[in-house]
Design a protein around this motif. Sequence first.
Motif, PDB file in Angstrom:
ATOM      1  N   ALA A  69       0.986  -1.193  -0.016  1.00 46.34           N
ATOM      2  CA  ALA A  69       0.023   0.030  -0.050  1.00 46.34           C
ATOM      3  C   ALA A  69       0.985   1.062   0.090  1.00 46.34           C
ATOM      4  O   ALA A  69       0.564   2.289  -0.753  1.00 46.34           O
ATOM      5  CB  ALA A  69      -0.972  -0.115   1.250  1.00 46.34           C
ATOM      6  N   LEU A  70       1.748   1.284   0.825  1.00 47.51           N
ATOM      7  CA  LEU A  70       2.767   2.586   0.813  1.00 47.51           C
ATOM      8  C   LEU A  70       3.463   2.636  -0.521  1.00 47.51           C
ATOM      9  O   LEU A  70       3.823   3.882  -0.733  1.00 47.51           O
ATOM     10  CB  LEU A  70       3.781   2.332   2.077  1.00 47.51           C
ATOM     11  CG  LEU A  70       3.054   2.383   3.454  1.00 47.51           C
ATOM     12  CD1 LEU A  70       4.179   2.273   4.429  1.00 47.51           C
ATOM     13  CD2 LEU A  70       2.361   3.969   3.639  1.00 47.51           C
ATOM     14  N   ALA A  71       3.901   1.509  -1.127  1.00 53.46           N
ATOM     15  CA  ALA A  71       4.569   1.801  -2.234  1.00 53.46           C
ATOM     16  C   ALA A  71       3.762   2.500  -3.306  1.00 53.46           C
ATOM     17  O   ALA A  71       4.113   3.190  -4.231  1.00 53.46           O
ATOM     18  CB  ALA A  71       4.935   0.168  -2.730  1.00 53.46           C
ATOM     19  N   LEU A  72       2.733   1.827  -3.488  1.00 51.89           N
ATOM     20  CA  LEU A  72       1.557   2.583  -4.215  1.00 51.89           C
ATOM     21  C   LEU A  72       1.250   4.003  -4.231  1.00 51.89           C
ATOM     22  O   LEU A  72       1.127   4.855  -5.001  1.00 51.89           O
ATOM     23  CB  LEU A  72       0.453   1.808  -4.400  1.00 51.89           C
ATOM     24  CG  LEU A  72       0.446   0.212  -5.113  1.00 51.89           C
ATOM     25  CD1 LEU A  72      -0.830  -0.476  -5.079  1.00 51.89           C
ATOM     26  CD2 LEU A  72       0.740   0.426  -6.719  1.00 51.89           C
ATOM     27  N   LEU A  73       0.917   3.958  -2.731  1.00 52.71           N
ATOM     28  CA  LEU A  73       0.620   5.516  -2.376  1.00 52.71           C
ATOM     29  C   LEU A  73       1.769   6.536  -2.641  1.00 52.71           C
ATOM     30  O   LEU A  73       1.834   7.573  -3.036  1.00 52.71           O
ATOM     31  CB  LEU A  73       0.194   5.440  -0.972  1.00 52.71           C
ATOM     32  CG  LEU A  73      -0.961   4.725  -0.365  1.00 52.71           C
ATOM     33  CD1 LEU A  73      -1.281   4.980   0.976  1.00 52.71           C
ATOM     34  CD2 LEU A  73      -2.152   5.823  -0.987  1.00 52.71           C
ATOM     35  N   THR A 107      10.529   5.524 -16.242  1.00 51.79           N
ATOM     36  CA  THR A 107      11.407   4.330 -16.035  1.00 51.79           C
ATOM     37  C   THR A 107      11.271   3.987 -14.471  1.00 51.79           C
ATOM     38  O   THR A 107      10.891   2.800 -14.337  1.00 51.79           O
ATOM     39  CB  THR A 107      12.485   4.248 -16.487  1.00 51.79           C
ATOM     40  OG1 THR A 107      12.864   4.611 -17.893  1.00 51.79           O
ATOM     41  CG2 THR A 107      13.231   3.134 -16.302  1.00 51.79           C
ATOM     42  N   VAL A 108      11.335   4.918 -13.877  1.00 49.72           N
ATOM     43  CA  VAL A 108      11.246   4.440 -12.278  1.00 49.72           C
ATOM     44  C   VAL A 108       9.879   4.236 -11.902  1.00 49.72           C
ATOM     45  O   VAL A 108       9.868   3.457 -11.129  1.00 49.72           O
ATOM     46  CB  VAL A 108      11.689   5.678 -11.421  1.00 49.72           C
ATOM     47  CG1 VAL A 108      11.556   5.587  -9.937  1.00 49.72           C
ATOM     48  CG2 VAL A 108      13.294   6.119 -11.937  1.00 49.72           C
ATOM     49  N   LEU A 109       8.938   4.863 -12.388  1.00 51.13           N
ATOM     50  CA  LEU A 109       7.578   4.586 -11.932  1.00 51.13           C
ATOM     51  C   LEU A 109       7.238   3.147 -12.601  1.00 51.13           C
ATOM     52  O   LEU A 109       6.519   2.279 -12.019  1.00 51.13           O
ATOM     53  CB  LEU A 109       6.427   5.516 -12.831  1.00 51.13           C
ATOM     54  CG  LEU A 109       5.163   5.293 -12.415  1.00 51.13           C
ATOM     55  CD1 LEU A 109       4.785   5.578 -10.750  1.00 51.13           C
ATOM     56  CD2 LEU A 109       4.368   6.487 -13.228  1.00 51.13           C
ATOM     57  N   SER A 110       7.504   2.905 -13.609  1.00 51.04           N
ATOM     58  CA  SER A 110       7.231   1.457 -14.256  1.00 51.04           C
ATOM     59  C   SER A 110       7.844   0.376 -13.275  1.00 51.04           C
ATOM     60  O   SER A 110       7.290  -0.540 -13.134  1.00 51.04           O
ATOM     61  CB  SER A 110       7.979   1.534 -15.860  1.00 51.04           C
ATOM     62  OG  SER A 110       7.268   2.260 -16.555  1.00 51.04           O
ATOM     63  N   LEU A 111       9.207   0.627 -12.941  1.00 48.63           N
ATOM     64  CA  LEU A 111       9.680  -0.359 -12.037  1.00 48.63           C
ATOM     65  C   LEU A 111       9.148  -0.514 -10.813  1.00 48.63           C
ATOM     66  O   LEU A 111       8.852  -1.590 -10.570  1.00 48.63           O
ATOM     67  CB  LEU A 111      11.337  -0.101 -12.124  1.00 48.63           C
ATOM     68  CG  LEU A 111      12.133   0.102 -13.250  1.00 48.63           C
ATOM     69  CD1 LEU A 111      13.500   0.632 -12.932  1.00 48.63           C
ATOM     70  CD2 LEU A 111      12.205  -1.647 -13.740  1.00 48.63           C
ATOM     71  N   VAL A 112       8.608   0.562 -10.141  1.00 46.69           N
ATOM     72  CA  VAL A 112       7.819   0.491  -8.892  1.00 46.69           C
ATOM     73  C   VAL A 112       6.939  -0.229  -9.176  1.00 46.69           C
ATOM     74  O   VAL A 112       6.200  -1.197  -8.257  1.00 46.69           O
ATOM     75  CB  VAL A 112       7.556   1.924  -8.393  1.00 46.69           C
ATOM     76  CG1 VAL A 112       6.764   1.669  -7.180  1.00 46.69           C
ATOM     77  CG2 VAL A 112       8.925   2.478  -8.032  1.00 46.69           C
ATOM     78  N   VAL A 113       6.029  -0.128 -10.084  1.00 48.46           N
ATOM     79  CA  VAL A 113       4.672  -0.797 -10.506  1.00 48.46           C
ATOM     80  C   VAL A 113       4.848  -2.172 -10.689  1.00 48.46           C
ATOM     81  O   VAL A 113       4.196  -2.955 -10.305  1.00 48.46           O
ATOM     82  CB  VAL A 113       3.960  -0.111 -11.497  1.00 48.46           C
ATOM     83  CG1 VAL A 113       2.676  -0.799 -11.944  1.00 48.46           C
ATOM     84  CG2 VAL A 113       3.408   1.549 -11.270  1.00 48.46           C
ATOM     85  N   ALA A 114       6.076  -2.513 -11.470  1.00 54.55           N
ATOM     86  CA  ALA A 114       6.457  -3.880 -11.780  1.00 54.55           C
ATOM     87  C   ALA A 114       6.634  -4.589 -10.411  1.00 54.55           C
ATOM     88  O   ALA A 114       6.406  -5.816 -10.416  1.00 54.55           O
ATOM     89  CB  ALA A 114       7.482  -4.039 -12.893  1.00 54.55           C
TER      90      ALA A 114
END
Length: 130
Positions: A69-73, A107-114
């Motif tokens: 949850a915190l990673a997504l927020l 790229t960073v956002l894509s990696l976090v979501v992945a």
Amino acid sequence: MSNFVRSLRLWFAPERIREEGDTPDYRFSLANERTFLAWLRTALALIGGGFAVDQFLPDLRWGWRIGLALALLAAGVLCSLRAVNHWMRCERAMRRGEDLPAGRFPTVLSLVVAVVALAMVVVVLFGWEG
């Protein structure tokens, strides 16, 4: 005054950007605004996903649930801040006749979501309660 402070001031006084360079074709400014709104929609989706993980997965082990949850927020917060920063930087570049700014944030956002998605795959495959 640093570039960061000057840029931050433009976030809250975007009319001052008109003091720089020439007015670009309005279609480019409107396209830049649509991109900004797309980034905001992405931020809202990430924030909604973070709340959904926290609220709708109560059987998930606390550490997993809070971590996901915190990673997504956090990704949603960063995405919304990046949206306004990117809009302003692009508008400035267009007015100055410069190349549009490139960045690593997508790229960073894509990696976090992945990473979050892979963690969810692990949770689904090996059970909710850990």
